[in-house]
Design an enzyme around this catalytic site. Structure first.
Site, PDB file in Angstrom:
ATOM      1  N   THR A 154     -16.818  41.227  47.357  1.00 38.87           N
ATOM      2  CA  THR A 154     -18.006  42.078  47.527  1.00 38.87           C
ATOM      3  C   THR A 154     -19.220  41.465  46.817  1.00 38.87           C
ATOM      4  OG1 THR A 154     -17.239  43.330  45.605  1.00 38.87           O
ATOM      5  CG2 THR A 154     -16.757  44.270  47.775  1.00 38.87           C
ATOM      6  N   GLY A 172     -33.577  27.671  25.080  1.00 38.24           N
ATOM      7  CA  GLY A 172     -33.588  29.117  24.944  1.00 38.24           C
ATOM      8  C   GLY A 172     -34.292  29.750  26.125  1.00 38.24           C
ATOM      9  N   HIS A 199     -29.231  30.095  33.029  1.00 40.44           N
ATOM     10  CA  HIS A 199     -29.441  28.649  32.845  1.00 40.44           C
ATOM     11  C   HIS A 199     -30.680  28.337  32.018  1.00 40.44           C
ATOM     12  CE1 HIS A 199     -26.573  26.699  35.943  1.00 40.44           C
ATOM     13  NE2 HIS A 199     -26.078  27.834  35.511  1.00 40.44           N
ATOM     14  N   ASP A 200     -31.693  29.202  32.082  1.00 38.53           N
ATOM     15  CA  ASP A 200     -32.864  28.979  31.232  1.00 38.53           C
ATOM     16  C   ASP A 200     -32.496  29.210  29.767  1.00 38.53           C
ATOM     17  OD1 ASP A 200     -35.668  28.279  31.125  1.00 38.53           O
ATOM     18  OD2 ASP A 200     -36.039  30.341  30.490  1.00 38.53           O
ATOM     19  N   HIS A 222     -20.596  36.939  37.964  1.00 43.45           N
ATOM     20  CA  HIS A 222     -20.014  36.272  39.128  1.00 43.45           C
ATOM     21  C   HIS A 222     -19.496  37.265  40.172  1.00 43.45           C
ATOM     22  CE1 HIS A 222     -19.379  32.254  36.776  1.00 43.45           C
ATOM     23  NE2 HIS A 222     -20.612  32.402  37.196  1.00 43.45           N
ATOM     24  N   SER A 223     -19.636  38.563  39.889  1.00 48.36           N
ATOM     25  CA  SER A 223     -19.335  39.584  40.899  1.00 48.36           C
ATOM     26  C   SER A 223     -20.293  39.488  42.081  1.00 48.36           C
ATOM     27  CB  SER A 223     -19.450  40.967  40.263  1.00 48.36           C
ATOM     28  OG  SER A 223     -19.476  41.963  41.261  1.00 48.36           O
ATOM     29  N   SER A 233     -38.623  27.280  30.441  1.00 49.57           N
ATOM     30  CA  SER A 233     -38.794  25.838  30.696  1.00 49.57           C
ATOM     31  C   SER A 233     -38.320  25.452  32.095  1.00 49.57           C
ATOM     32  CB  SER A 233     -38.057  25.013  29.642  1.00 49.57           C
ATOM     33  OG  SER A 233     -36.669  25.287  29.663  1.00 49.57           O
ATOM     34  N   ASP A 253     -36.980  30.453  27.364  1.00 45.52           N
ATOM     35  CA  ASP A 253     -38.388  30.100  27.170  1.00 45.52           C
ATOM     36  C   ASP A 253     -39.118  29.779  28.471  1.00 45.52           C
ATOM     37  OD1 ASP A 253     -37.296  27.661  27.863  1.00 45.52           O
ATOM     38  OD2 ASP A 253     -37.379  26.833  25.836  1.00 45.52           O
ATOM     39  N   ASP A 265     -16.012  36.918  44.666  1.00 40.26           N
ATOM     40  CA  ASP A 265     -15.127  38.075  44.893  1.00 40.26           C
ATOM     41  C   ASP A 265     -15.402  38.575  46.313  1.00 40.26           C
ATOM     42  OD1 ASP A 265     -17.332  39.772  44.885  1.00 40.26           O
ATOM     43  OD2 ASP A 265     -16.669  41.001  43.215  1.00 40.26           O
TER      44      ASP A 265
HETATM   45  C1  HEM Z   1     -18.392  29.509  31.584  1.00 44.91           C
HETATM   46  C2  HEM Z   1     -19.585  29.895  32.016  1.00 44.91           C
HETATM   47  C3  HEM Z   1     -20.070  29.703  33.421  1.00 44.91           C
HETATM   48  C4  HEM Z   1     -19.760  28.732  34.312  1.00 44.91           C
HETATM   49  C5  HEM Z   1     -18.842  27.532  34.121  1.00 44.91           C
HETATM   50  C6  HEM Z   1     -20.465  29.034  35.528  1.00 44.91           C
HETATM   51  C7  HEM Z   1     -20.425  28.273  36.675  1.00 44.91           C
HETATM   52  C8  HEM Z   1     -20.970  28.640  37.886  1.00 44.91           C
HETATM   53  C9  HEM Z   1     -20.825  27.883  39.094  1.00 44.91           C
HETATM   54  C10 HEM Z   1     -20.090  26.561  39.220  1.00 44.91           C
HETATM   55  C11 HEM Z   1     -21.458  28.569  40.073  1.00 44.91           C
HETATM   56  C12 HEM Z   1     -21.589  28.175  41.528  1.00 44.91           C
HETATM   57  C13 HEM Z   1     -22.772  27.272  41.705  1.00 44.91           C
HETATM   58  C14 HEM Z   1     -22.795  26.695  43.095  1.00 44.91           C
HETATM   59  O1  HEM Z   1     -21.940  25.856  43.389  1.00 44.91           O
HETATM   60  O2  HEM Z   1     -23.646  27.127  43.893  1.00 44.91           O
HETATM   61  C15 HEM Z   1     -22.007  29.758  39.487  1.00 44.91           C
HETATM   62  C16 HEM Z   1     -22.731  30.713  40.162  1.00 44.91           C
HETATM   63  C17 HEM Z   1     -23.334  31.793  39.559  1.00 44.91           C
HETATM   64  N1  HEM Z   1     -23.354  32.075  38.211  1.00 44.91           N
HETATM   65 FE1  HEM Z   1     -22.248  31.157  36.801  1.00 44.91          FE
HETATM   66  N2  HEM Z   1     -21.187  30.185  35.352  1.00 44.91           N
HETATM   67  C18 HEM Z   1     -20.985  30.612  34.079  1.00 44.91           C
HETATM   68  C19 HEM Z   1     -21.564  31.717  33.497  1.00 44.91           C
HETATM   69  C20 HEM Z   1     -22.507  32.530  34.100  1.00 44.91           C
HETATM   70  C21 HEM Z   1     -23.248  33.552  33.427  1.00 44.91           C
HETATM   71  C22 HEM Z   1     -23.132  33.893  31.946  1.00 44.91           C
HETATM   72  C23 HEM Z   1     -24.056  34.126  34.367  1.00 44.91           C
HETATM   73  C24 HEM Z   1     -25.058  35.256  34.219  1.00 44.91           C
HETATM   74  C25 HEM Z   1     -25.024  36.168  33.284  1.00 44.91           C
HETATM   75  C26 HEM Z   1     -23.799  33.471  35.623  1.00 44.91           C
HETATM   76  C27 HEM Z   1     -24.365  33.806  36.822  1.00 44.91           C
HETATM   77  C28 HEM Z   1     -24.078  33.208  38.029  1.00 44.91           C
HETATM   78  C29 HEM Z   1     -24.547  33.713  39.315  1.00 44.91           C
HETATM   79  C30 HEM Z   1     -25.341  34.984  39.566  1.00 44.91           C
HETATM   80  C31 HEM Z   1     -24.086  32.810  40.278  1.00 44.91           C
HETATM   81  C32 HEM Z   1     -24.299  32.901  41.788  1.00 44.91           C
HETATM   82  C33 HEM Z   1     -25.546  32.195  42.208  1.00 44.91           C
HETATM   83  C34 HEM Z   1     -25.735  32.297  43.699  1.00 44.91           C
HETATM   84  O3  HEM Z   1     -24.972  33.003  44.387  1.00 44.91           O
HETATM   85  O4  HEM Z   1     -26.669  31.636  44.163  1.00 44.91           O
HETATM   86  N3  HEM Z   1     -22.868  32.495  35.419  1.00 44.91           N
HETATM   87  N4  HEM Z   1     -21.707  29.781  38.144  1.00 44.91           N
END
Ligand code: HEM
Ligand SMILES: *[C@@H]1O[C@H](CO)[C@@H](O)[C@H](O)[C@H]1NC(C)=O
Ligand SMILES: *[C@@H]1O[C@H](CO)[C@@H](O)[C@H](O)[C@H]1NC(C)=O
Ligand SMILES: *[C@@H]1O[C@H](CO)[C@@H](O)[C@H](O)[C@H]1NC(C)=O
Length: 264
Positions: A184, A55, A37-38, A164-165, A59, A57, A182
């Site tokens: 796990t 970027g 997100h950063d 998202h794993s 922020s 950075d 998922d």
């Molecule tokens: C199309 C792109 C993406 C979308 C739409 C997306 C959306 C989301 C959403 C909706 C959540 C759940 C947030 C919540 O309700 O708590 C999430 C969690 C997460 N995302 Fe993504 N994401 C995207 C790409 C990425 C990328 C590129 C990464 C890292 C390289 C990432 C890492 C994570 C991680 C680690 C979580 C889990 C956070 C936690 O368990 O607290 N995501 N994402």
């Protein structure tokens, strides 16, 4: 050992031990998401137009308004935990965010070593552009266009999605609050790709994101998605390359120093 990396060992210990407790904890997972997100406020189009840009950075650590954006719900805890570190260790906020990100990937069992660079400039004093983080409800072509605008190919994008794993959702749908993406969530593995594709994980515990289901099935992404089903080595390699790129978005890399040696 590079002497320029020496100051990063105590920072590593602080992040790994004090914040993450040495495991793939909620703060560690949030740190992976924070690194994204950063960085993901970066836009090639804005760069080409000479507009203010985002970027990797830092922020997110220095602009309280950015952290409060709805897109960043769930990241407030990790931001509060990391925010004191730049002053305490005299390093930039961008470096703290991205080093925390690569440490978090490796502390989740199975996570690859992502090459780790330091020397990012201090965050800009103007807010990061708003509205650039991808929505899970957006259509695949819209999402791919946004990732292309960060400089990512389809394959990079599908590899990054595997983060998202080790993830859960809290704010997408109330009925699915705290379900994982998922079966796990403590392990950095490729079950995520297969379970999202097949829809086979236990619905009482796992709820896939709409965007992940869409990627797994869309004509332009399904091949890149399926590539990682049951292929951890292939994914790790692609993920590590794409994450490195993500960690440098919007940064002048000349003059930065590689400190991958601090990863455990
Ligand atoms: C199309 C792109 C993406 C979308 C739409 C997306 C959306 C989301 C959403 C909706 C959540 C759940 C947030 C919540 O309700 O708590 C999430 C969690 C997460 N995302 Fe993504 N994401 C995207 C790409 C990425 C990328 C590129 C990464 C890292 C390289 C990432 C890492 C994570 C991680 C680690 C979580 C889990 C956070 C936690 O368990 O607290 N995501 N994402
Ligand atoms: C902080 O680091 C910068 C270089 O990154 C250095 O010039 C400065 O002297 C340091 N400040 C302190 C108090 O150590
Ligand atoms: C989800 O987990 C968070 C953090 O543990 C907790 O504060 C929240 O109440 C949980 N939400 C639900 C609906 O269980
Ligand atoms: C997913 O579907 C494929 C093809 O139908 C099958 O071979 C595989 O066993 C399924 N995986 C799971 C976890 O159900």
């Amino acid at each position: 050992r590079n002497p320029a990396c020496a100051r990063w060992y105590p920072i590593r210990d602080h992040i790994l031990q004090t914040l993450f407790s040495g495991r793939c904890t909620p703060l560690a997972r949030a740190a992976v998401r924070l690194a994204f997100h950063d960085a993901a406020t970066f836009s090639l189009a804005r760069q080409a137009a000479g507009q203010p840009n985002g970027g990797a950075d830092g922020s997110m650590l220095t602009d309280p308004a950015e952290v409060q954006r709805a897109d960043n719900n769930g990241l407030q805890g990790i931001v509060a935990a990391l925010a004191p570190l730049p002053a305490r260790y005299n390093v930039s906020a961008g470096d703290i965010v991205q080093v925390a990100g690569t440490l978090a990937v490796i502390v989740c069992p199975g996570g690859p070593r992502v090459r780790t660079f330091v020397g990012r400039a201090p965050p800009p004093t103007i807010p990061a552009p708003d509205g650039l983080l991808p929505s899970t409800h957006a259509a695949v072509p819209v999402l791919l266009a946004r990732f292309a605008d960060m400089g990512f190919s389809v394959r990079d994008t599908m590899a990054l999605m595997g983060a998202h794993s080790t993830a859960l959702q809290q704010f997408v749908a109330a009925a699915d609050a705290n379900k994982t993406l998922d079966s796990t969530p403590d392990i950095w593995d490729v079950h995520f790709y297969e379970q999202t594709l097949n829809g086979t994980a236990d619905p009482a515990r796992v709820a896939s994101l709409p965007s992940d289901v869409a990627f797994a099935g869309h004509e332009s992404t399904k091949r890149a998605w399926a590539r990682y089903v049951r292929d951890q080595d292939d994914w790790d390699e692609d993920y590590a390359r794409a994450h490195l790129k993500m960690s440098l978005l919007g940064q002048e890399t000349r003059g930065m120093v590689e400190c991958t040696e601090v990863l455990p």
